[in-house]
Every structure is written in structure tokens, then in C-alpha cells.
Enzyme design. Structure first.
Site, short mmCIF file in Angstrom:
data_model
loop_
_atom_site.label_atom_id
_atom_site.label_comp_id
_atom_site.label_asym_id
_atom_site.label_seq_id
_atom_site.Cartn_x
_atom_site.Cartn_y
_atom_site.Cartn_z
N ARG A 147 34.98 30.84 29.47
CA ARG A 147 33.82 31.46 28.81
C ARG A 147 32.57 30.58 28.85
NH1 ARG A 147 35.87 34.77 30.34
NH2 ARG A 147 37.55 35.95 29.49
N LYS A 182 30.40 30.77 34.02
CA LYS A 182 30.44 30.44 35.45
C LYS A 182 30.46 31.66 36.35
CE LYS A 182 35.35 29.47 35.17
NZ LYS A 182 35.42 29.93 33.78
N SER A 183 31.25 32.67 36.01
CA SER A 183 31.32 33.86 36.86
C SER A 183 30.01 34.63 36.83
CB SER A 183 32.47 34.77 36.43
OG SER A 183 33.71 34.14 36.67
N ALA A 214 38.52 38.41 44.84
CA ALA A 214 39.20 38.17 43.57
C ALA A 214 40.59 37.62 43.86
CB ALA A 214 39.30 39.48 42.78
N HIS A 272 34.92 41.80 34.09
CA HIS A 272 34.26 41.26 35.29
C HIS A 272 33.83 42.40 36.21
CE1 HIS A 272 34.96 36.77 35.42
NE2 HIS A 272 35.58 37.11 34.30
N ARG A 317 29.73 43.79 37.80
CA ARG A 317 29.33 43.71 39.20
C ARG A 317 28.67 45.00 39.68
NH1 ARG A 317 34.70 41.26 39.86
NH2 ARG A 317 35.42 43.19 40.78
N GLU A 338 40.91 41.84 47.16
CA GLU A 338 41.84 41.20 46.23
C GLU A 338 42.80 40.35 47.05
OE1 GLU A 338 43.36 44.51 44.02
OE2 GLU A 338 41.58 44.55 42.74
N ASP A 359 36.14 34.23 43.33
CA ASP A 359 36.37 34.00 41.91
C ASP A 359 37.85 34.25 41.62
OD1 ASP A 359 35.98 33.51 39.22
OD2 ASP A 359 34.56 35.15 38.92
#
Length: 188
Positions: free
Chosen positions: A14, A17-18, A37, A53, A57, A65, A87
Site C-alpha cells: 500500500r 507503487k502500482s 500480471a 487494480h 487501469r 497474465e 506488476d
């Protein structure tokens, strides 16, 4: 030799960063963004995290994935005018060291070769690459052997990717702290 357009974004859980990495992708020059991902969804709580997430986007971003084969996914998505956002390395490593119970073989045996292949793919990338990872080595030494191995391996992995990256940012409380900026080479 550092990769040409590689940004490495680290931070704790948390830390932002993403979201920061996504902002970099949006602000970059790329026409096509592919989000790689690495997560494997194992329960409802983690599925909710992934959904959070995904909702953030843009819908036109491409998604791959890829829990293990990161080098081939990067090579397939990379190209001039492209941005690849990975990520995250934290979950990628966990997929090797803690494979699902139904996995047929010991995935950790494949990790060294997969890491070298990933580093090679980063060095040969021609687009903008953004890699996200957790910084988990700031706390106490874990008591369990597997947890200590994971913390050690992630620390080594982060050091290797940071060494290849011209830009490294540490996120703390939603704020980017620049750890490394290597000026781009100019043509004479």
C-alpha cells in the site's frame, strides 16, 4: 549495461507503487501499453485486490497474465512505441518458491534460468519497460526458514533489476523517492 528505457518501482504494501507505475505508463510516449500480471488468484480476498487494480487501469490496455514465463511474455509484448508494465516481481518470485499445491513439478528449480532469461529480455527490450516489486527487507528477520529464503531471494532479485535499471524509484506513503537516475546516452 543498463537497459535503455527501464524504470524499477519499489515500495512496501500500500505504498502506491502500482498506481505510480500506472501513471508513468499513462504519461509515457507509448501508443500501446501491455500490463503483465504475475499474480495467481488463490482466494476471494486476493481476487478483490486484483479487481481493485483492474478497475484502475484504462480499458484499452492489453493484459497478459503470466505467473512464471516472464521473459517470453515481455519479449512478446515489447516493441518500439510500446510500454510494458510488469506488476509484480514479488508475486512472480512467490510463484516459484511457493507453487500451488496442484503444481506437477518443483517450480523453484526453474527460477535461476527464468531469472537469467528475464534479465536478458530486459536488456534487449526496445520499448518503455516499467517493473514493480515490493521492498520487504526493511523489517525484522523472519523466524521461518521459507520466509527467510523468500526475503533473501527477493532482496537479491531487486538488487539485480535495480542494477539494470537507469531509473529506480522507492514509494513511501504514496510519495516517489528517486533512488537512481542515469542520464540517457545522447547521440553525438
Amino acid at each position: 549495461m543498463p537497459a535503455h528505457d527501464l524504470t524499477f518501482v519499489l515500495g512496501g504494501a500500500r505504498s502506491g507503487k502500482s498506481a505510480y507505475a500506472e501513471q508513468l505508463a499513462l504519461a509515457g510516449p507509448a501508443h500501446t501499453v501491455t500490463y503483465i500480471a504475475t499474480a495467481r488468484i488463490a482466494d476471494d480476498e486476493f481476487a478483490a485486490r486484483v479487481a481493485h487494480h483492474q478497475a484502475r487501469r484504462p480499458p484499452h490496455w492489453l493484459l497478459r497474465e503470466t505467473p512464471l514465463e516472464l521473459a517470453s511474455a515481455l519479449a512478446a509484448a515489447d516493441g518500439p512505441g510500446h510500454c510494458v508494465l510488469i506488476d509484480c516481481l514479488t508475486l512472480w518470485l512467490a510463484n516459484f518458491l511457493c507453487p500451488p499445491e496442484h503444481a506437477a513439478a518443483d517450480a523453484s528449480a526453474d527460477y535461476p534460468a527464468q531469472l537469467v532469461a528475464f534479465e536478458t529480455a530486459l536488456l534487449h527490450a526496445t520499448g518503455q519497460i516499467i517493473v514493480v516489486s515490493n521492498e520487504i527487507g526493511l523489517g525484522v528477520v523472519p523466524t521461518g526458514a521459507l520466509t527467510r529464503q523468500y526475503v533473501d531471494e527477493l532482496g537479491r532479485l531487486n538488487q539485480r533489476i535495480a542494477a539494470l535499471s537507469p531509473r529506480v524509484t522507492l514509494m513511501v506513503a504514496g510519495l516517489p523517492l528517486t533512488l537512481k537516475t542515469t542520464p540517457a546516452a545522447t547521440d553525438a
